[in-house]
Design a protein around this motif. Structure first.
Motif, PDB file in Angstrom:
ATOM      1  N   SER A 346       0.641  -1.414   0.090  1.00 28.10           N
ATOM      2  CA  SER A 346       0.189  -0.023   0.320  1.00 28.10           C
ATOM      3  C   SER A 346       1.311   1.567   0.064  1.00 28.10           C
ATOM      4  O   SER A 346       0.661   2.407   0.277  1.00 28.10           O
ATOM      5  CB  SER A 346      -0.825   0.386   1.305  1.00 28.10           C
ATOM      6  N   PHE A 347       2.370   1.173  -0.024  1.00 29.87           N
ATOM      7  CA  PHE A 347       2.894   2.215  -0.485  1.00 29.87           C
ATOM      8  C   PHE A 347       2.758   3.021  -1.600  1.00 29.87           C
ATOM      9  O   PHE A 347       2.482   2.730  -2.594  1.00 29.87           O
ATOM     10  CB  PHE A 347       4.564   2.047  -0.464  1.00 29.87           C
ATOM     11  N   PRO A 348       2.685   4.370  -1.513  1.00 31.27           N
ATOM     12  CA  PRO A 348       2.219   5.726  -2.387  1.00 31.27           C
ATOM     13  C   PRO A 348       2.631   5.306  -3.227  1.00 31.27           C
ATOM     14  O   PRO A 348       4.456   5.145  -3.165  1.00 31.27           O
ATOM     15  CB  PRO A 348       2.203   6.904  -1.875  1.00 31.27           C
ATOM     16  N   ARG A 349       2.054   5.586  -4.754  1.00 28.99           N
ATOM     17  CA  ARG A 349       3.213   5.304  -5.971  1.00 28.99           C
ATOM     18  C   ARG A 349       4.939   6.399  -6.048  1.00 28.99           C
ATOM     19  O   ARG A 349       6.023   5.989  -6.328  1.00 28.99           O
ATOM     20  CB  ARG A 349       2.858   5.859  -6.945  1.00 28.99           C
ATOM     21  N   GLU A 350       4.231   7.551  -5.938  1.00 31.44           N
ATOM     22  CA  GLU A 350       5.517   8.614  -5.495  1.00 31.44           C
ATOM     23  C   GLU A 350       6.392   7.643  -4.942  1.00 31.44           C
ATOM     24  O   GLU A 350       8.308   7.902  -5.199  1.00 31.44           O
ATOM     25  CB  GLU A 350       5.524   9.643  -5.134  1.00 31.44           C
ATOM     26  N   VAL A 351       6.251   7.122  -3.320  1.00 30.34           N
ATOM     27  CA  VAL A 351       7.355   6.669  -2.772  1.00 30.34           C
ATOM     28  C   VAL A 351       8.314   5.433  -2.874  1.00 30.34           C
ATOM     29  O   VAL A 351       9.540   5.206  -3.640  1.00 30.34           O
ATOM     30  CB  VAL A 351       6.322   5.824  -1.223  1.00 30.34           C
ATOM     31  N   ALA A 352       7.480   4.337  -4.199  1.00 28.65           N
ATOM     32  CA  ALA A 352       7.960   4.342  -5.165  1.00 28.65           C
ATOM     33  C   ALA A 352       9.051   4.165  -6.448  1.00 28.65           C
ATOM     34  O   ALA A 352       9.772   3.619  -6.268  1.00 28.65           O
ATOM     35  CB  ALA A 352       6.779   2.454  -5.942  1.00 28.65           C
ATOM     36  N   GLU A 353       8.627   5.180  -6.307  1.00 25.64           N
ATOM     37  CA  GLU A 353       9.161   5.967  -7.910  1.00 25.64           C
ATOM     38  C   GLU A 353      10.555   6.424  -7.927  1.00 25.64           C
ATOM     39  O   GLU A 353      11.642   6.502  -7.683  1.00 25.64           O
ATOM     40  CB  GLU A 353       8.174   7.049  -8.624  1.00 25.64           C
ATOM     41  N   ALA A 354      10.477   7.008  -6.396  1.00 27.04           N
ATOM     42  CA  ALA A 354      11.464   7.729  -5.241  1.00 27.04           C
ATOM     43  C   ALA A 354      12.912   6.339  -5.339  1.00 27.04           C
ATOM     44  O   ALA A 354      13.490   7.281  -5.208  1.00 27.04           O
ATOM     45  CB  ALA A 354      10.611   8.757  -3.879  1.00 27.04           C
TER      46      ALA A 354
END
Length: 402
Positions: A346-354
């Motif tokens: 459930s980690f936000p997309r922005e965190v995965a992209e970062a």
């Protein structure tokens, strides 16, 4: 009325930007290419044909020197001699291979890691082998097609890069005065009319291992005791690029803070990237640190056979091949990580992209998002490491969907 000569000035030459030929008079022209490069040419008629003689690039040949060279060439024409042939007789024209090697050496400072240099060397040495022994001024369209056609359909991405690199070598040779006329490796308006359409050269995705298979793969990987296997495992755990791992230095590692800081100079986006280190990553680093020879240990974390040098750019790929997984790519594990983060957490997309060091959002959005979500990414990478530690995909624990 006599023709006007010496129309150009040193200041005017520096200010000119319009693509095309700019006449100075008496056959001397400043040519500005589409890429902005400036070079001198001398146009003359010989044997009933208009000829073009390159005099060198503006960076190496000044306006006054270009006029001197053009004057010498005019004297040759007046004496009934072809100045191009006279120049060949006076100096040896380098081979394509020599020009290619010289260009690679000059571009070294532009590349962030040894992988780029190795790729250029491989394509211009192996695939362009038929060109290497030929004088660079004799390379023709037929020669270029002879090396491109065998791989144009079977290895489209490699063929596309090879064509661009051949074009770059020939452009450099032209700027140095070794060639004249159109570049036979030019795509638009030239090879585009002789080879299949560009759609067949579309970039494909890196072959990625399904994320459900990564735990079992890493379990097998841990059984190997080589430095290359440890580097690959570290690469998978951190979801970083192979070049960043191979170039990792101990001076970038802070084991106390469990943090790896990759400097901007080694990052694709030219921005510093902080990588939180999960427990298994720290274990790998501590083992390597304890095994170091302190008397003459180098700064590279994953040192190759030659002391003070990193592992080969092919080291991680060779591990995959030896494990019978050569149909996947090292870079593909970043996709495996991204798919897992999107499907199983459930980690936000922005965190995965970062975590992947990807630039997210437009310029305005990035201006308001100054941080790099380090602590959130630390939890994400810990979850990824825990998932990888599971022995099989049946042990996957779904953490919820976004």
């Amino acid at each position: 009325m006599p023709r006007q000569t010496q129309r150009l000035s040193a200041r005017g030459v520096a200010a000119l930007t319009k693509t095309g030929r700019h006449a100075d008079g008496n056959g001397l022209y400043l040519v500005i290419d589409k890429n902005g490069a400036k070079r001198w040419v001398f146009l003359f008629r010989f044997g009933g044909r208009l000829r073009e003689m390159g005099l060198g690039g503006l960076s190496a040949v000044s306006l006054s020197r270009a006029r001197e060279l053009a004057g010498e060439a005019r004297a040759e024409v007046a004496a009934g001699r072809n100045p191009i042939e006279s120049r060949k007789a006076m100096r040896r024209v380098p081979t394509f291979g020599e020009c290619a090697d010289q260009l690679i050496e000059s571009l070294r400072s532009e590349w962030r890691n040894a992988k780029h240099k190795a790729q250029w060397e491989m394509t211009l040495t192996e695939y362009a082998k038929p060109l290497r022994s030929k004088p660079v001024d004799e390379i023709s369209t037929e020669d270029v097609l002879r090396v491109l056609k065998p791989i144009w359909a079977t290895k489209p991405e490699t063929a596309s890069r090879l064509r661009g690199r051949i074009e770059r070598v020939l452009d450099a040779a032209k700027a140095l005065g070794y060639r004249s006329g159109e570049n036979p490796a030019l795509w638009r308006g030239h090879l585009k009319n002789l080879l299949p359409r560009r759609q067949k050269l579309s970039r494909g995705h890196h072959a990625a291992m399904p994320y459900a298979e990564v735990p079992a793969f890493c379990s097998d990987l841990r059984q190997l005791n080589s430095i290359s296997a440890q580097a690959l495992l570290f690469c998978v755990l951190t979801a970083t690029r192979s070049g960043e791992v191979l170039g990792a230095r101990w001076s970038e590692i802070d084991l106390a803070k469990k943090l790896w800081t990759v400097p901007a100079a080694r990052m694709k986006a030219s921005r510093e990237h902080r990588v939180p280190l999960a427990g298994p990553c720290v274990d790998i680093l501590e083992r390597l640190r304890n095994a170091r020879r302190t008397d003459d240990a180098g700064d590279y974390v994953f040192e190759g056979q030659r002391r003070g040098r990193p592992l080969s750019v092919m080291a991680l790929t060779m591990v995959l091949r030896r494990m019978k997984h050569g149909h996947f790519t090292v870079h593909g594990f970043r996709s495996s990580f991204r798919d897992w983060a999107g499907e199983c957490t459930s980690f936000p997309r922005e965190v995965a992209e970062a975590a992947l060091a990807h630039v997210v959002g437009d310029e305005t959005e990035r201006a308001y998002r100054r941080g790099d979500a380090l602590e959130k990414r630390r939890k994400l990478m810990a979850a990824w490491a825990e998932f990888i530690a599971s022995s099989a995909s049946t042990n996957v624990v779904r953490l919820g969907r976004r």
